[in-house]
Each structure stands twice: as C-alpha cells, then as structure tokens.
Design an enzyme around this catalytic site. Structure first.
Site, mmCIF file in Angstrom:
data_model
loop_
_atom_site.group_PDB
_atom_site.id
_atom_site.type_symbol
_atom_site.label_atom_id
_atom_site.label_comp_id
_atom_site.label_asym_id
_atom_site.label_seq_id
_atom_site.Cartn_x
_atom_site.Cartn_y
_atom_site.Cartn_z
ATOM 1 N N SER A 146 9.855 -65.523 6.142
ATOM 2 C CA SER A 146 10.568 -64.535 6.959
ATOM 3 C C SER A 146 11.988 -65.045 7.159
ATOM 4 C CB SER A 146 9.866 -64.419 8.312
ATOM 5 O OG SER A 146 10.657 -63.732 9.258
ATOM 6 N N TYR A 159 5.850 -67.836 15.871
ATOM 7 C CA TYR A 159 6.093 -67.183 14.580
ATOM 8 C C TYR A 159 7.177 -67.928 13.786
ATOM 9 C CZ TYR A 159 6.888 -63.385 11.238
ATOM 10 O OH TYR A 159 7.006 -62.648 10.081
HETATM 11 N N1 NAD Z 1 7.324 -56.468 8.599
HETATM 12 C C1 NAD Z 1 8.326 -57.336 8.773
HETATM 13 O O1 NAD Z 1 9.374 -56.975 9.338
HETATM 14 C C2 NAD Z 1 8.225 -58.744 8.231
HETATM 15 C C3 NAD Z 1 9.401 -59.498 8.173
HETATM 16 C C4 NAD Z 1 9.352 -60.789 7.674
HETATM 17 C C5 NAD Z 1 8.168 -61.316 7.199
HETATM 18 N N2 NAD Z 1 7.020 -60.552 7.264
HETATM 19 C C6 NAD Z 1 5.803 -61.161 6.748
HETATM 20 O O2 NAD Z 1 5.311 -60.389 5.676
HETATM 21 C C7 NAD Z 1 3.888 -60.510 5.583
HETATM 22 C C8 NAD Z 1 3.258 -59.128 5.558
HETATM 23 O O3 NAD Z 1 3.634 -58.453 6.751
HETATM 24 P P1 NAD Z 1 3.514 -56.866 6.953
HETATM 25 O O4 NAD Z 1 4.759 -56.443 7.600
HETATM 26 O O5 NAD Z 1 3.047 -56.207 5.712
HETATM 27 O O6 NAD Z 1 2.359 -56.873 8.069
HETATM 28 P P2 NAD Z 1 1.153 -55.863 8.360
HETATM 29 O O7 NAD Z 1 0.736 -56.179 9.750
HETATM 30 O O8 NAD Z 1 1.543 -54.471 8.048
HETATM 31 O O9 NAD Z 1 0.039 -56.335 7.330
HETATM 32 C C9 NAD Z 1 -0.519 -57.616 7.415
HETATM 33 C C10 NAD Z 1 -1.838 -57.642 6.686
HETATM 34 O O10 NAD Z 1 -2.388 -58.956 6.815
HETATM 35 C C11 NAD Z 1 -3.752 -58.830 7.166
HETATM 36 N N3 NAD Z 1 -4.209 -59.989 7.934
HETATM 37 C C12 NAD Z 1 -3.862 -60.337 9.195
HETATM 38 N N4 NAD Z 1 -4.525 -61.421 9.577
HETATM 39 C C13 NAD Z 1 -5.329 -61.782 8.535
HETATM 40 C C14 NAD Z 1 -6.257 -62.817 8.335
HETATM 41 N N5 NAD Z 1 -6.538 -63.708 9.307
HETATM 42 N N6 NAD Z 1 -6.883 -62.894 7.145
HETATM 43 C C15 NAD Z 1 -6.632 -61.987 6.170
HETATM 44 N N7 NAD Z 1 -5.761 -60.986 6.300
HETATM 45 C C16 NAD Z 1 -5.109 -60.874 7.482
HETATM 46 C C17 NAD Z 1 -3.828 -57.553 8.004
HETATM 47 O O11 NAD Z 1 -5.144 -57.035 8.061
HETATM 48 C C18 NAD Z 1 -2.853 -56.642 7.275
HETATM 49 O O12 NAD Z 1 -3.460 -55.917 6.237
HETATM 50 C C19 NAD Z 1 3.475 -61.356 6.789
HETATM 51 O O13 NAD Z 1 3.306 -62.704 6.397
HETATM 52 C C20 NAD Z 1 4.661 -61.230 7.728
HETATM 53 O O14 NAD Z 1 4.767 -62.310 8.619
HETATM 54 C C21 NAD Z 1 7.030 -59.285 7.775
#
Ligand code: NAD
Length: 268
Positions: A146, A159
C-alpha cells in the site's frame, strides 16, 4: 481490454480473490491467458463463484478454494488442490488483506492490532510459504502492499506497520529466490475504488466534519490527497501493474516497489 496473451497458459494463485482488487487481478491475468487458483474465505463463497464465472467467460480455468490466510494448512490444501487441477504454478499474487478498526495508536485495541498483523503480514508469509515451493525459474511473486507501506498515516499504526513489514518480507524473498530465477516485488496502491474504502466507516473517518458523509463527500477528501485530479484509481489500474510484474516484460525487475497512487505519496 484487448488480450495480448502475455501470460499464455501460466497459472496464477490469487488470495483475496472474491472481490475488489483480488477479483480484478484474476480477470486481468486471465485476459492475458493465465489459469487461476482463486482463494478466499468461505464467507465470501458467492463472490468467489462470481470471480470464477468471470474467468471462465474469458475461456480460462479457475479453481476456487476456501482458505483463511492465517491458517497455513488451509493454504497448503488450497494450493495443492489448485496445482493438481491446473498442472503447475508460475505466479503468486498475495493480495488478501484488511483495513479496519482505524484508531490513533494509543486507542487501538490489542485485538485490532493483532488481527491486522496476522492477516496482512503472517497471511502473506504463509501464502508464499505454501506456494513458493511450486515455482520454477521464471516464476514471479507479487505482494500487495500500500502507500501505507511507504509512508505513515493517521490512525493506521496496525495497517501501516503491516504494509511496511511485507516490503521487508519481499526484499528478503527476492534475495532468497533470485538465484533460482524467481522474482519478488511489491505493489503499492493508493486509494482504490473497492469495498475496502467505499464504505460508511471509511467515509466517516475521511469527513469527520459531516454527520452522514456520502461517497461523494469522501471523494472530495480523497482527491485532495492526490496529484492527479481523481479521488481514487480503479482496481484494473493496480491489476495492470500486477500483470507487468507477473509477466516476462519485467524479467529483470526484482526486489522493488511499484507505486500506483495518482501521485499520493509525492504530494507536498
Ligand atoms: N482499496 C484500497 O484503497 C487499497 C489501497 C492500498 C492497498 N490495498 C490492499 O489491496 C489488497 C486488496 O484490497 P481490496 O481493496 O480489494 O479489499 P477488499 O476488502 O475489497 O477485498 C479483500 C479480500 O480479501 C479477503 N480476505 C480478508 N481476510 C482474509 C483472510 N483472512 N483470508 C483470506 N482472504 C481474506 C476478503 O474476503 C476479500 O475478498 C489488500 O491487501 C489491501 O490492503 C487496498
């Protein structure tokens, strides 16, 4: 998006594949010819099925499995099952993660801290531990960090610590696996339009000045953080970076960080 088959007949493991960016990575990699091992929690079963349907519609195979990334044996089983169905493994996208329970460091509960570290850090390590032994020369590991893995942010001690930690993990893995011809890199998204940030809890954090902030209200606050005049990037923008790192186009790129953030980390 027009497919050019940059991953023809490769096999990619994606965790957190049911929705958001995980689903987008599955679809984008499949558009380029990859078959997918899609892993998520059992509670996300319906959404995981939809991811599989989208991959299937592209003419690629998708093997789904339930696993909590905190549980090594469940990942071992998911990877073993996927590899036995699809015949190998070339790409690991450690994407599953949470962004929850935001609070100033001194108010953060022990439980919230530990849950985030367990899923975002230990879960990433366990994903690689389960899957890396199946990779051969030319393999690629992409870990989703991130912009909070580059800079800190208010109320995100758990985080931000977790997303910095996986950079250390990736750099170590790059050293360990480089001699085997396996590359390891991190991707650092800024704000991305997924359920992770498009929810009322995050809107309220972004706009404490309003009683019931909407997505539009939150968009104003998020746009102020970026150099480019957009509030967020789309999941596919991040998936395109994942695709680059997964493909041979990046064959000499390892141990590095790719930022997709509309300029968030550079804004003064
Ligand atoms: N959305 C943002 O703005 C953003 C920004 C920077 C980084 N990220 C990172 O990108 C990645 C994906 O995020 P996203 O925005 O698609 O999130 P999201 O919440 O839409 O999806 C996350 C997915 O991970 C799964 N998950 C959660 N805990 C789990 C576990 N213990 N075991 C298996 N699966 C699990 C959830 O069921 C979900 O399908 C994450 O690592 C997040 O930290 C997101």
């Amino acid at each position: 998006m027009r497919a050019v088959n940059r991953l023809q007949d490769k096999v990619a493991l994606v965790t957190g594949a049911a929705r958001g960016m995980g689903r987008s990575h599955c679809v984008r990699l499949a558009e380029e010819g990859a078959d997918i091992i899609a892993v998520d929690l059992e509670t996300a079963a319906e959404e995981l099925d939809e991811t599989a349907r989208l991959v299937d519609d592209l003419g690629r195979r998708c093997v789904t499995s339930f696993a909590d990334v905190r549980v090594g044996t469940s990942l071992d089983n998911a990877v073993e099952h996927g590899v036995s169905q699809l015949g190998g493994l070339d790409i690991i996208v450690a994407n599953a993660g949470i962004y929850a329970d935001l609070a100033p460091s001194w108010e953060l509960s022990d439980v919230a801290w530990q849950r985030t570290i367990d899923i975002n850090v230990t879960g990433t390590w366990l994903t690689v531990k389960a899957a890396a032994p199946y990779l051969g020369s030319g393999g690629s590991i992409v870990i989703i960090s991130s912009t909070n893995g580059i800079k800190g942010g208010a109320s995100t001690a758990h985080y931000s610590s977790s997303k910095h930690a996986v950079v250390g993990l990736a750099r170590t893995l790059a050293n360990e696996l480089g001699p085997l011809g396996i590359r390891v890199n991190t991707v650092h998204p800024g704000s991305v339009a997924t359920p992770m940030i498009l929810n009322t809890a995050v809107f309220a954090k972004l706009r404490p000045d309003l009683p019931n902030p909407t997505q539009q209200d939150a968009a104003v606050a998020l746009a102020e953080r970026n150099l480019l005049p957009v509030p967020w990037v789309d999941p596919v923008d991040v998936s395109n970076a994942v695709l680059f790192l997964a493909s041979d186009e990046s064959r000499y790129v390892t141990g590095t960080q790719v930022v997709v953030d509309a300029g968030l980390t550079q804004k003064v």
